[in-house]
Enzyme design. Sequence first.
Site, PDB file in Angstrom:
ATOM      1  N   LYS A  71      41.823  28.448  23.725  1.00 64.56           N
ATOM      2  CA  LYS A  71      41.395  29.279  22.596  1.00 64.56           C
ATOM      3  C   LYS A  71      42.065  30.654  22.635  1.00 64.56           C
ATOM      4  CE  LYS A  71      38.421  27.851  20.158  1.00 64.56           C
ATOM      5  NZ  LYS A  71      38.570  27.163  18.899  1.00 64.56           N
ATOM      6  N   HIS A  89      45.019  30.724  16.037  1.00 64.11           N
ATOM      7  CA  HIS A  89      44.362  30.791  14.727  1.00 64.11           C
ATOM      8  C   HIS A  89      44.871  31.973  13.913  1.00 64.11           C
ATOM      9  CE1 HIS A  89      41.833  27.502  15.917  1.00 64.11           C
ATOM     10  NE2 HIS A  89      41.464  28.148  16.981  1.00 64.11           N
TER      11      HIS A  89
END
Length: 123
Positions: A71, A89
């Site tokens: 992440k 992201h």
Amino acid sequence: MKIGLIREGKLPPDRRVPLSPAQAARLIGDHQLSVSVQSSSVRAFSDQEYAAAGLQPVEDLSHCDLLLGIKEVPVEQLIPGKTYCFFSHTIKKQAYNRKLLQEILRLKIRLIDYEVLTDDHGK
């Protein structure tokens, strides 16, 4: 090449790993790469499992060339001038990760984002 497996810093932490102990050991044995693993109490594989595969967990990964995670890395944990591979992201221009991308650029970090890795057919 020196590869480092980072401890997940995003909360809640992700238990997934970029390399299992066996995969990391295979990179060392078959390809003469150096692999270090940052100690973690939440990872799917324990520090003891990495140690049993020949990778003694460490805290400092600043000696590594390539840092692998899952992440987004919190900006305060980024090491300047390194190459990171994780799900950032940022490709979809999500506003909540604008600061992360700005810090990556400011710190002259090379980012390899799993989301944009594709084969010859765009898959």
